[in-house]
Design a protein around this motif. Structure first.
Motif, PDB file in Angstrom:
ATOM      1  N   LYS A 153     -34.565 -69.791  75.548  1.00  0.00           N
ATOM      2  CA  LYS A 153     -33.857 -70.948  75.337  1.00  0.00           C
ATOM      3  C   LYS A 153     -34.529 -72.207  74.629  1.00  0.00           C
ATOM      4  O   LYS A 153     -35.771 -72.367  74.907  1.00  0.00           O
ATOM      5  CB  LYS A 153     -33.715 -71.128  77.026  1.00  0.00           C
ATOM      6  N   VAL A 154     -33.691 -73.076  74.043  1.00  0.00           N
ATOM      7  CA  VAL A 154     -34.223 -73.937  73.031  1.00  0.00           C
ATOM      8  C   VAL A 154     -34.127 -75.208  74.132  1.00  0.00           C
ATOM      9  O   VAL A 154     -33.314 -75.467  74.652  1.00  0.00           O
ATOM     10  CB  VAL A 154     -33.239 -74.193  72.006  1.00  0.00           C
ATOM     11  N   ALA A 155     -35.343 -76.025  73.970  1.00  0.00           N
ATOM     12  CA  ALA A 155     -35.361 -77.178  74.781  1.00  0.00           C
ATOM     13  C   ALA A 155     -34.243 -78.153  74.259  1.00  0.00           C
ATOM     14  O   ALA A 155     -34.158 -78.367  73.145  1.00  0.00           O
ATOM     15  CB  ALA A 155     -36.867 -77.970  74.766  1.00  0.00           C
ATOM     16  N   PRO A 156     -33.633 -78.770  75.216  1.00  0.00           N
ATOM     17  CA  PRO A 156     -32.329 -79.752  74.807  1.00  0.00           C
ATOM     18  C   PRO A 156     -33.228 -80.903  74.164  1.00  0.00           C
ATOM     19  O   PRO A 156     -32.220 -81.414  73.162  1.00  0.00           O
ATOM     20  CB  PRO A 156     -31.658 -80.248  76.131  1.00  0.00           C
ATOM     21  N   LEU A 157     -34.294 -81.265  74.305  1.00  0.00           N
ATOM     22  CA  LEU A 157     -34.642 -82.528  73.763  1.00  0.00           C
ATOM     23  C   LEU A 157     -36.025 -82.107  72.710  1.00  0.00           C
ATOM     24  O   LEU A 157     -36.717 -81.449  73.104  1.00  0.00           O
ATOM     25  CB  LEU A 157     -35.383 -83.595  74.812  1.00  0.00           C
ATOM     26  N   LEU A 158     -35.801 -82.786  71.546  1.00  0.00           N
ATOM     27  CA  LEU A 158     -36.957 -82.318  70.592  1.00  0.00           C
ATOM     28  C   LEU A 158     -37.307 -83.704  70.157  1.00  0.00           C
ATOM     29  O   LEU A 158     -36.757 -84.611  69.684  1.00  0.00           O
ATOM     30  CB  LEU A 158     -36.369 -81.588  69.222  1.00  0.00           C
ATOM     31  N   VAL A 159     -38.768 -83.874  70.203  1.00  0.00           N
ATOM     32  CA  VAL A 159     -39.447 -84.929  69.470  1.00  0.00           C
ATOM     33  C   VAL A 159     -40.225 -84.529  68.115  1.00  0.00           C
ATOM     34  O   VAL A 159     -40.987 -83.625  68.649  1.00  0.00           O
ATOM     35  CB  VAL A 159     -40.167 -85.782  70.567  1.00  0.00           C
ATOM     36  N   ALA A 219     -40.397 -77.407  82.646  1.00  0.00           N
ATOM     37  CA  ALA A 219     -41.065 -76.802  81.698  1.00  0.00           C
ATOM     38  C   ALA A 219     -39.606 -76.586  80.920  1.00  0.00           C
ATOM     39  O   ALA A 219     -38.547 -76.131  81.542  1.00  0.00           O
ATOM     40  CB  ALA A 219     -41.531 -75.557  81.989  1.00  0.00           C
ATOM     41  N   GLY A 220     -39.573 -76.481  79.494  1.00  0.00           N
ATOM     42  CA  GLY A 220     -38.532 -76.147  78.669  1.00  0.00           C
ATOM     43  C   GLY A 220     -37.659 -77.313  78.442  1.00  0.00           C
ATOM     44  O   GLY A 220     -36.629 -77.226  77.995  1.00  0.00           O
ATOM     45  N   ARG A 221     -37.685 -78.510  79.049  1.00  0.00           N
ATOM     46  CA  ARG A 221     -36.842 -79.651  78.856  1.00  0.00           C
ATOM     47  C   ARG A 221     -37.027 -80.538  77.435  1.00  0.00           C
ATOM     48  O   ARG A 221     -36.248 -80.993  76.950  1.00  0.00           O
ATOM     49  CB  ARG A 221     -37.252 -80.702  79.982  1.00  0.00           C
ATOM     50  N   ILE A 222     -38.425 -80.383  76.950  1.00  0.00           N
ATOM     51  CA  ILE A 222     -38.597 -81.047  75.817  1.00  0.00           C
ATOM     52  C   ILE A 222     -39.626 -80.180  75.011  1.00  0.00           C
ATOM     53  O   ILE A 222     -40.347 -79.663  75.613  1.00  0.00           O
ATOM     54  CB  ILE A 222     -39.388 -82.529  76.035  1.00  0.00           C
ATOM     55  N   GLY A 277     -29.406 -76.143  68.528  1.00  0.00           N
ATOM     56  CA  GLY A 277     -29.236 -76.026  69.853  1.00  0.00           C
ATOM     57  C   GLY A 277     -29.796 -77.199  70.597  1.00  0.00           C
ATOM     58  O   GLY A 277     -30.042 -77.045  71.852  1.00  0.00           O
ATOM     59  N   ARG A 278     -30.170 -78.293  69.915  1.00  0.00           N
ATOM     60  CA  ARG A 278     -30.579 -79.317  70.908  1.00  0.00           C
ATOM     61  C   ARG A 278     -29.434 -80.293  71.149  1.00  0.00           C
ATOM     62  O   ARG A 278     -28.352 -80.411  70.658  1.00  0.00           O
ATOM     63  CB  ARG A 278     -31.716 -80.234  69.784  1.00  0.00           C
ATOM     64  N   GLU A 279     -29.676 -81.108  72.240  1.00  0.00           N
ATOM     65  CA  GLU A 279     -28.840 -82.108  72.869  1.00  0.00           C
ATOM     66  C   GLU A 279     -29.331 -83.501  72.183  1.00  0.00           C
ATOM     67  O   GLU A 279     -28.434 -84.372  71.461  1.00  0.00           O
ATOM     68  CB  GLU A 279     -29.059 -82.267  74.137  1.00  0.00           C
ATOM     69  N   ARG A 280     -30.593 -83.748  71.874  1.00  0.00           N
ATOM     70  CA  ARG A 280     -30.915 -85.088  71.278  1.00  0.00           C
ATOM     71  C   ARG A 280     -32.261 -84.578  70.396  1.00  0.00           C
ATOM     72  O   ARG A 280     -32.994 -84.044  70.897  1.00  0.00           O
ATOM     73  CB  ARG A 280     -31.156 -86.254  72.402  1.00  0.00           C
ATOM     74  N   VAL A 281     -32.416 -85.541  69.381  1.00  0.00           N
ATOM     75  CA  VAL A 281     -33.643 -85.414  68.714  1.00  0.00           C
ATOM     76  C   VAL A 281     -34.193 -86.858  68.635  1.00  0.00           C
ATOM     77  O   VAL A 281     -33.360 -87.777  68.217  1.00  0.00           O
ATOM     78  CB  VAL A 281     -33.526 -84.603  67.406  1.00  0.00           C
ATOM     79  N   LEU A 282     -35.431 -86.965  68.687  1.00  0.00           N
ATOM     80  CA  LEU A 282     -36.143 -88.231  68.263  1.00  0.00           C
ATOM     81  C   LEU A 282     -37.410 -87.977  67.293  1.00  0.00           C
ATOM     82  O   LEU A 282     -38.042 -87.219  67.300  1.00  0.00           O
ATOM     83  CB  LEU A 282     -36.953 -88.802  69.653  1.00  0.00           C
ATOM     84  N   MET A 311     -41.140 -92.829  75.961  1.00  0.00           N
ATOM     85  CA  MET A 311     -41.106 -92.220  77.495  1.00  0.00           C
ATOM     86  C   MET A 311     -40.033 -92.330  78.136  1.00  0.00           C
ATOM     87  O   MET A 311     -39.346 -91.442  78.982  1.00  0.00           O
ATOM     88  CB  MET A 311     -42.432 -92.613  78.281  1.00  0.00           C
ATOM     89  N   ALA A 312     -39.110 -93.447  77.965  1.00  0.00           N
ATOM     90  CA  ALA A 312     -38.001 -93.724  78.566  1.00  0.00           C
ATOM     91  C   ALA A 312     -36.815 -92.901  77.877  1.00  0.00           C
ATOM     92  O   ALA A 312     -35.964 -92.244  78.551  1.00  0.00           O
ATOM     93  CB  ALA A 312     -37.447 -95.346  78.511  1.00  0.00           C
ATOM     94  N   TRP A 313     -36.888 -92.558  76.493  1.00  0.00           N
ATOM     95  CA  TRP A 313     -36.014 -91.800  76.001  1.00  0.00           C
ATOM     96  C   TRP A 313     -35.936 -90.461  76.498  1.00  0.00           C
ATOM     97  O   TRP A 313     -34.924 -89.796  76.497  1.00  0.00           O
ATOM     98  CB  TRP A 313     -36.209 -91.985  74.461  1.00  0.00           C
ATOM     99  N   ALA A 314     -37.194 -90.118  76.689  1.00  0.00           N
ATOM    100  CA  ALA A 314     -37.266 -88.709  77.172  1.00  0.00           C
ATOM    101  C   ALA A 314     -37.210 -88.683  78.741  1.00  0.00           C
ATOM    102  O   ALA A 314     -37.188 -87.429  79.312  1.00  0.00           O
ATOM    103  CB  ALA A 314     -38.894 -87.980  76.887  1.00  0.00           C
TER     104      ALA A 314
END
Length: 160
Positions: free
Chosen positions: A4-10, A41-44, A62-67, A149-152
């Motif tokens: 499964k792909v983490a929903p958040l990517l930085v 685990a797996g969130r970001i 597959g991401r929800e959000r990307v920073l 950190m707040a974004w994540a």
């Protein structure tokens, strides 16, 4: 079976051996350290590279959000935050891309809109080969990290 792909990517980029150009990768590394102890685990997922390239469009799937995180010259503030939208870029090459061009490649490949993307630009002034980031750049990095950190979801409030 695929993981499964983490929903958040930085995703931070820059050259760690060129002074303030290291700010993107440094922020990503520091955020990853905090996320390991504070998020499930797996969130970001945290990635770094020297520059954005065509292949990175696949990292958005597959991401929800990307920073996106990068050093930037000409900022009057420690950091700047902006929404990134797909846009073709004149003079496209297979080397360094702008985030907007990467999102356009994603759109063209996937035939779908990319995830919500934000660019966190950190003020940078010195890019000398073999130098470490400057004192001001590290102070600006600390402020940008608090915002990231707040974004994540690592803190409750996004600092101004």
């Amino acid at each position: 079976m695929t993981a499964k792909v983490a929903p958040l990517l930085v995703f931070g980029w820059g050259n760690p051996g060129r002074g303030d150009d290291a700010l993107g990768p440094l922020l990503v590394e520091q955020l990853a350290d905090r996320a390991r102890s504070q998020l499930p685990a797996g969130r970001i997922e945290c990635l770094t590279d020297f520059q954005l390239q065509v292949e990175h469009a696949l990292d958005l799937v597959g991401r929800e959000r990307v920073l996106f995180v990068d050093a930037a010259v000409g900022l009057q503030t420690p950091f700047a935050v902006s929404t990134v939208v797909p846009a073709p870029v004149a003079g496209f090459t297979t080397h360094a891309l702008a985030p907007e061009a990467l999102l356009q490649i994603y759109r063209d490949l996937e035939r779908a809109e990319p995830p919500a993307c934000t660019l966190l630009a950190i003020r940078a002034q010195h890019f000398e080969l073999g130098e470490a980031p400057g004192e001001q750049a590290l102070a600006d990095l600390a402020l940008a990290l608090a915002w990231a950190m707040a974004w994540a979801g690592l803190t409750e409030e996004i600092p101004a």
